[in-house]
Design a protein around this motif. Structure first.
Motif, PDB file in Angstrom:
ATOM      1  N   VAL A  35      16.833 -47.398  80.382  1.00 56.55           N
ATOM      2  CA  VAL A  35      18.278 -47.163  80.396  1.00 56.55           C
ATOM      3  C   VAL A  35      18.925 -47.892  79.219  1.00 56.55           C
ATOM      4  CG1 VAL A  35      20.400 -47.602  81.695  1.00 56.55           C
ATOM      5  CG2 VAL A  35      18.348 -46.851  82.890  1.00 56.55           C
ATOM      6  N   THR A  36      19.850 -47.218  78.544  1.00 51.40           N
ATOM      7  CA  THR A  36      20.583 -47.836  77.437  1.00 51.40           C
ATOM      8  C   THR A  36      22.018 -48.185  77.815  1.00 51.40           C
ATOM      9  OG1 THR A  36      21.259 -45.664  76.583  1.00 51.40           O
ATOM     10  CG2 THR A  36      19.213 -46.612  75.716  1.00 51.40           C
ATOM     11  N   LYS A  37      22.502 -47.620  78.917  1.00 54.23           N
ATOM     12  CA  LYS A  37      23.883 -47.877  79.322  1.00 54.23           C
ATOM     13  C   LYS A  37      24.032 -47.678  80.820  1.00 54.23           C
ATOM     14  CE  LYS A  37      27.087 -44.830  78.406  1.00 54.23           C
ATOM     15  NZ  LYS A  37      28.024 -43.964  77.661  1.00 54.23           N
ATOM     16  N   ILE A  38      24.749 -48.586  81.467  1.00 56.82           N
ATOM     17  CA  ILE A  38      25.121 -48.449  82.880  1.00 56.82           C
ATOM     18  C   ILE A  38      26.635 -48.607  82.964  1.00 56.82           C
ATOM     19  CG2 ILE A  38      24.943 -49.410  85.211  1.00 56.82           C
ATOM     20  CD1 ILE A  38      22.224 -50.535  84.489  1.00 56.82           C
ATOM     21  N   GLU A  39      27.296 -47.667  83.607  1.00 63.39           N
ATOM     22  CA  GLU A  39      28.733 -47.784  83.816  1.00 63.39           C
ATOM     23  C   GLU A  39      29.024 -47.652  85.306  1.00 63.39           C
ATOM     24  OE1 GLU A  39      32.996 -46.390  81.904  1.00 63.39           O
ATOM     25  OE2 GLU A  39      31.168 -45.272  81.403  1.00 63.39           O
ATOM     26  N   ILE A  40      29.542 -48.719  85.896  1.00 65.08           N
ATOM     27  CA  ILE A  40      29.827 -48.763  87.327  1.00 65.08           C
ATOM     28  C   ILE A  40      31.325 -48.574  87.534  1.00 65.08           C
ATOM     29  CG2 ILE A  40      29.647 -50.134  89.433  1.00 65.08           C
ATOM     30  CD1 ILE A  40      27.401 -51.729  88.016  1.00 65.08           C
ATOM     31  N   HIS A  41      31.704 -47.524  88.250  1.00 61.54           N
ATOM     32  CA  HIS A  41      33.109 -47.246  88.542  1.00 61.54           C
ATOM     33  C   HIS A  41      33.398 -47.723  89.963  1.00 61.54           C
ATOM     34  CE1 HIS A  41      33.498 -44.650  84.968  1.00 61.54           C
ATOM     35  NE2 HIS A  41      32.253 -44.314  85.242  1.00 61.54           N
ATOM     36  N   ASP A  42      34.368 -48.624  90.105  1.00 66.31           N
ATOM     37  CA  ASP A  42      34.641 -49.152  91.436  1.00 66.31           C
ATOM     38  C   ASP A  42      35.777 -48.385  92.118  1.00 66.31           C
ATOM     39  OD1 ASP A  42      37.217 -50.321  90.774  1.00 66.31           O
ATOM     40  OD2 ASP A  42      36.137 -51.963  89.804  1.00 66.31           O
ATOM     41  N   LYS A  43      35.963 -48.665  93.379  1.00 64.63           N
ATOM     42  CA  LYS A  43      36.936 -47.937  94.202  1.00 64.63           C
ATOM     43  C   LYS A  43      38.380 -48.258  93.833  1.00 64.63           C
ATOM     44  CE  LYS A  43      34.647 -45.433  97.283  1.00 64.63           C
ATOM     45  NZ  LYS A  43      34.908 -43.991  97.502  1.00 64.63           N
ATOM     46  N   LYS A  44      38.588 -49.366  93.134  1.00 65.70           N
ATOM     47  CA  LYS A  44      39.937 -49.765  92.781  1.00 65.70           C
ATOM     48  C   LYS A  44      40.393 -49.213  91.434  1.00 65.70           C
ATOM     49  CE  LYS A  44      39.748 -54.046  95.479  1.00 65.70           C
ATOM     50  NZ  LYS A  44      39.881 -55.525  95.441  1.00 65.70           N
ATOM     51  N   TYR A  63      32.902 -50.276  97.819  1.00 67.96           N
ATOM     52  CA  TYR A  63      33.162 -50.928  96.535  1.00 67.96           C
ATOM     53  C   TYR A  63      32.947 -50.006  95.327  1.00 67.96           C
ATOM     54  CZ  TYR A  63      32.521 -54.980  99.602  1.00 67.96           C
ATOM     55  OH  TYR A  63      32.614 -55.877 100.633  1.00 67.96           O
ATOM     56  N   ILE A  64      31.991 -49.086  95.424  1.00 69.30           N
ATOM     57  CA  ILE A  64      31.570 -48.326  94.241  1.00 69.30           C
ATOM     58  C   ILE A  64      31.835 -46.832  94.410  1.00 69.30           C
ATOM     59  CG2 ILE A  64      29.578 -47.690  92.818  1.00 69.30           C
ATOM     60  CD1 ILE A  64      28.400 -50.438  93.470  1.00 69.30           C
ATOM     61  N   GLU A  65      32.490 -46.251  93.416  1.00 66.52           N
ATOM     62  CA  GLU A  65      32.736 -44.811  93.388  1.00 66.52           C
ATOM     63  C   GLU A  65      31.521 -44.070  92.831  1.00 66.52           C
ATOM     64  OE1 GLU A  65      34.620 -41.278  93.990  1.00 66.52           O
ATOM     65  OE2 GLU A  65      35.420 -43.245  94.534  1.00 66.52           O
ATOM     66  N   SER A  66      31.024 -44.504  91.686  1.00 69.08           N
ATOM     67  CA  SER A  66      29.865 -43.867  91.074  1.00 69.08           C
ATOM     68  C   SER A  66      29.243 -44.790  90.042  1.00 69.08           C
ATOM     69  CB  SER A  66      30.251 -42.542  90.410  1.00 69.08           C
ATOM     70  OG  SER A  66      31.149 -42.764  89.335  1.00 69.08           O
ATOM     71  N   ILE A  67      28.002 -44.470  89.654  1.00 73.94           N
ATOM     72  CA  ILE A  67      27.278 -45.208  88.625  1.00 73.94           C
ATOM     73  C   ILE A  67      26.719 -44.198  87.632  1.00 73.94           C
ATOM     74  CG2 ILE A  67      25.391 -46.799  88.136  1.00 73.94           C
ATOM     75  CD1 ILE A  67      25.545 -47.683  91.088  1.00 73.94           C
ATOM     76  N   ASP A  68      27.080 -44.343  86.358  1.00 70.86           N
ATOM     77  CA  ASP A  68      26.573 -43.462  85.308  1.00 70.86           C
ATOM     78  C   ASP A  68      25.531 -44.210  84.487  1.00 70.86           C
ATOM     79  OD1 ASP A  68      28.396 -41.651  86.233  1.00 70.86           O
ATOM     80  OD2 ASP A  68      29.785 -41.862  84.555  1.00 70.86           O
ATOM     81  N   LEU A  69      24.424 -43.518  84.172  1.00 72.74           N
ATOM     82  CA  LEU A  69      23.373 -44.125  83.379  1.00 72.74           C
ATOM     83  C   LEU A  69      23.007 -43.215  82.215  1.00 72.74           C
ATOM     84  CD1 LEU A  69      22.321 -44.366  86.722  1.00 72.74           C
ATOM     85  CD2 LEU A  69      21.229 -46.290  85.578  1.00 72.74           C
ATOM     86  N   ALA A  70      22.792 -43.814  81.045  1.00 82.94           N
ATOM     87  CA  ALA A  70      22.317 -43.084  79.869  1.00 82.94           C
ATOM     88  C   ALA A  70      20.949 -43.642  79.494  1.00 82.94           C
ATOM     89  CB  ALA A  70      23.299 -43.253  78.705  1.00 82.94           C
ATOM     90  N   PHE A  71      20.052 -42.764  79.039  1.00 86.11           N
ATOM     91  CA  PHE A  71      18.682 -43.160  78.733  1.00 86.11           C
ATOM     92  C   PHE A  71      18.395 -43.092  77.238  1.00 86.11           C
ATOM     93  CE2 PHE A  71      18.558 -42.299  83.163  1.00 86.11           C
ATOM     94  CZ  PHE A  71      17.558 -43.110  83.676  1.00 86.11           C
ATOM     95  N   SER A  72      17.391 -43.855  76.828  1.00 84.88           N
ATOM     96  CA  SER A  72      16.966 -43.868  75.440  1.00 84.88           C
ATOM     97  C   SER A  72      16.404 -42.503  75.049  1.00 84.88           C
ATOM     98  CB  SER A  72      15.889 -44.937  75.221  1.00 84.88           C
ATOM     99  OG  SER A  72      14.738 -44.646  76.003  1.00 84.88           O
ATOM    100  N   GLU A  73      16.273 -42.266  73.754  1.00 86.59           N
ATOM    101  CA  GLU A  73      15.774 -40.974  73.277  1.00 86.59           C
ATOM    102  C   GLU A  73      14.390 -40.669  73.818  1.00 86.59           C
ATOM    103  OE1 GLU A  73      14.959 -38.616  69.044  1.00 86.59           O
ATOM    104  OE2 GLU A  73      15.837 -40.622  69.053  1.00 86.59           O
ATOM    105  N   GLU A  74      13.539 -41.712  73.911  1.00 84.34           N
ATOM    106  CA  GLU A  74      12.196 -41.497  74.449  1.00 84.34           C
ATOM    107  C   GLU A  74      12.177 -41.508  75.975  1.00 84.34           C
ATOM    108  OE1 GLU A  74      12.576 -45.902  73.347  1.00 84.34           O
ATOM    109  OE2 GLU A  74      13.245 -43.952  72.595  1.00 84.34           O
ATOM    110  N   GLU A  75      13.333 -41.781  76.597  1.00 81.66           N
ATOM    111  CA  GLU A  75      13.534 -41.709  78.048  1.00 81.66           C
ATOM    112  C   GLU A  75      12.758 -42.756  78.839  1.00 81.66           C
ATOM    113  OE1 GLU A  75      12.686 -37.657  79.028  1.00 81.66           O
ATOM    114  OE2 GLU A  75      14.385 -36.881  77.891  1.00 81.66           O
ATOM    115  N   SER A  76      12.359 -43.834  78.169  1.00 85.96           N
ATOM    116  CA  SER A  76      11.573 -44.858  78.854  1.00 85.96           C
ATOM    117  C   SER A  76      12.428 -45.927  79.517  1.00 85.96           C
ATOM    118  CB  SER A  76      10.623 -45.537  77.850  1.00 85.96           C
ATOM    119  OG  SER A  76      11.357 -46.157  76.804  1.00 85.96           O
TER     120      SER A  76
END
Length: 215
Positions: free
Chosen positions: A184-193, A169-182
């Motif tokens: 996650v500020t963003k999750i992007e899930i790329h699916d196989k389709k 189902y999933i190709e990859s998952i990208d995560l971005a972190f807050s400036e203080e790194e405590s």
């Protein structure tokens, strides 16, 4: 961020030195060392998290369609394995993970039903990411994903699933972190389709003192 940079360079130097001394097939590459150091840095920044509360905007894009309408909602997390994820607009729906128990609902009547997490790949991906990063459980992450660094400052990480089930189902998952790194500020899930689910977080509160009744 200058302090983070100095600490990062110092630890990276020590890791590279150790990896070079180890040598042979067991030696670590520069990219592997860099990944380990950044994960260690994030783990330290999130080490005191017992609970979280925040808002999110969720946007889904399908390969055959343009971007779909945005959804808005809230999330609540309590250590070690409780998560409430609710969408409040334009429709009402959500799910709760409480240990091994999972239930979801749709509609304003709040009627919920139990579900099998293995049959809900997007819910599983979201909850796994929240739990793993909030707990600093990188052993679990490294066992389930190939981890690479997209950006060092601000930190962005890419995960590629190793599980054959998740790979369907999933190709990859990208995560971005807050400036203080405590957190996650963003999750992007790329699916196989060819589609994707982008979740952006805001107004995150760390250790707000949540009631167990939320879950």
């Amino acid at each position: 961020m200058l302090k983070h940079r100095i600490i990062f360079i110092t630890i990276l130097f020590l890791f590279v030195s150790f990896a070079w001394i180890s040598g042979g097939e067991q030696g670590m590459s520069y990219d592997e060392v860099k990944t380990e150091v950044i994960l260690l840095r994030i783990k330290q920044a999130s080490s005191n998290i017992e609970s979280m509360e925040g808002e999110f905007v969720q946007k889904k894009r399908l390969e055959i369609l343009k971007e779909m309408p945005e959804s808005y909602g809230k999330l609540y997390y309590m250590s070690p394995d409780r998560l409430r994820w609710e969408i409040t607009a334009p429709v009402v729906m959500g799910f709760i993970i409480n240990g091994e128990q999972g239930k979801k609902w749709r509609g304003k009547d709040g009627r919920s039903m139990k579900f099998d997490l293995s049959r809900e790949p997007i819910i599983a991906a979201i909850s796994n990411q929240v739990f793993s990063w909030a707990r600093g459980d990188y052993g679990r992450l490294k066992a389930g994903y190939n981890i690479s660094i997209i950006s060092e400052e601000p930190v962005e990480v890419r995960l590629r699933p190793l599980s054959p089930v998740e790979q369907k189902y999933i190709e990859s998952i990208d995560l971005a972190f807050s400036e203080e790194e405590s957190h996650v500020t963003k999750i992007e899930i790329h699916d196989k389709k060819g589609g994707s689910t982008l979740i952006s977080f805001s107004n995150m509160k760390i250790n707000p003192g949540l009631s167990e009744e939320i879950f």
